[in-house]
Design a protein around this motif. Sequence first.
Motif, short mmCIF file in Angstrom:
data_model
loop_
_atom_site.label_atom_id
_atom_site.label_comp_id
_atom_site.label_asym_id
_atom_site.label_seq_id
_atom_site.Cartn_x
_atom_site.Cartn_y
_atom_site.Cartn_z
N SER A 128 26.74 22.43 -2.67
CA SER A 128 26.78 20.99 -2.48
C SER A 128 26.26 20.64 -1.07
O SER A 128 25.49 19.71 -0.88
N GLU A 129 26.70 21.47 -0.11
CA GLU A 129 26.28 21.26 1.27
C GLU A 129 24.76 21.47 1.43
O GLU A 129 24.08 20.70 2.10
N LYS A 130 24.26 22.52 0.78
CA LYS A 130 22.82 22.80 0.85
C LYS A 130 22.02 21.66 0.22
O LYS A 130 20.95 21.29 0.69
N MET A 131 22.57 21.13 -0.87
CA MET A 131 21.90 20.02 -1.54
C MET A 131 21.83 18.81 -0.61
O MET A 131 20.80 18.17 -0.48
N ARG A 132 22.97 18.52 0.00
CA ARG A 132 23.01 17.36 0.92
C ARG A 132 22.00 17.56 2.04
O ARG A 132 21.31 16.64 2.45
#
Lengths: 205, 77
Positions: A128-132
Amino acid sequence: MPPASDRAISRDTTLIRKCLDGELDAYGELVDRHGARLVNLAYMMVGNRHDAEDIAQDAFIRAYKGLDRFQMRAKFSSWLYQITLNLCKDHLKARSRRARKVGESYLETLDDGRRDATPRAILESELSEKMREAIGSLPYLYREAFVLRHLQGLEYDEIASITGMPADTVRVRTHRARELMRRRLAPVVDTYWREKAMKEKGRGD
Amino acid sequence: MSERRKSGFGKDGPRKAAGGEPPGKGELKRPPDPEAQARLKAFRAVAKTTSAVQPVEPSVDLKRKILRELRHWRDKR
């Protein structure tokens, strides 16, 4: 029975009329109905949770103050999105004037709760963090189109009316954003699915 | 006779017409393009990952702060 989206619009219209009659509590219900989506939109655009809350708050206040100018045939949510995106643009301009890189504060550190999280939850929150992070690296106009289409789930026509761009332009921007995301995320995504499969296999043994 | 029959390909396709065996069940008629497949796989992965973005919850104070601000603004008018 009318579809859920029509019922939602009709409920918004009823609440707006009550607000115009001076019932402030009706506006509280509108905040409940649209608050989460607005905060998430602002978060994806500016990349900082605290700023996103401030922007959403400001957007609701501006919308209330201009409620008498709102045209009832339009969607209230689209109008809120429009105000929020304008505030995001202003915020990013001010931030770049302060000579801070967008990426600097984009990636917020993970919540301390991750220490107690299961491996799967950690993996998912990392992804999720990488996506953000990847969304934050998109050029502004691509990010706007991508977030509205893929995270807010809006139709191209609605995005066109919010951004004031032809629907075809929105389509092209979304496609290019996906292409950039694909290039940036491919290795991350690959690792994620492989690690997830290994963890799941490990649990099964 | 249909145009398809007249062409000599028949229902088994050009391979049979060319003297070879017709494609078996589940066999691809055209060899896959590895680059196109990798591209498609990566696109699907991005689409799946989009749903992995965890939404943030607005703080419980958001509504209270907005309504307080608006009451203040309304009282001043």
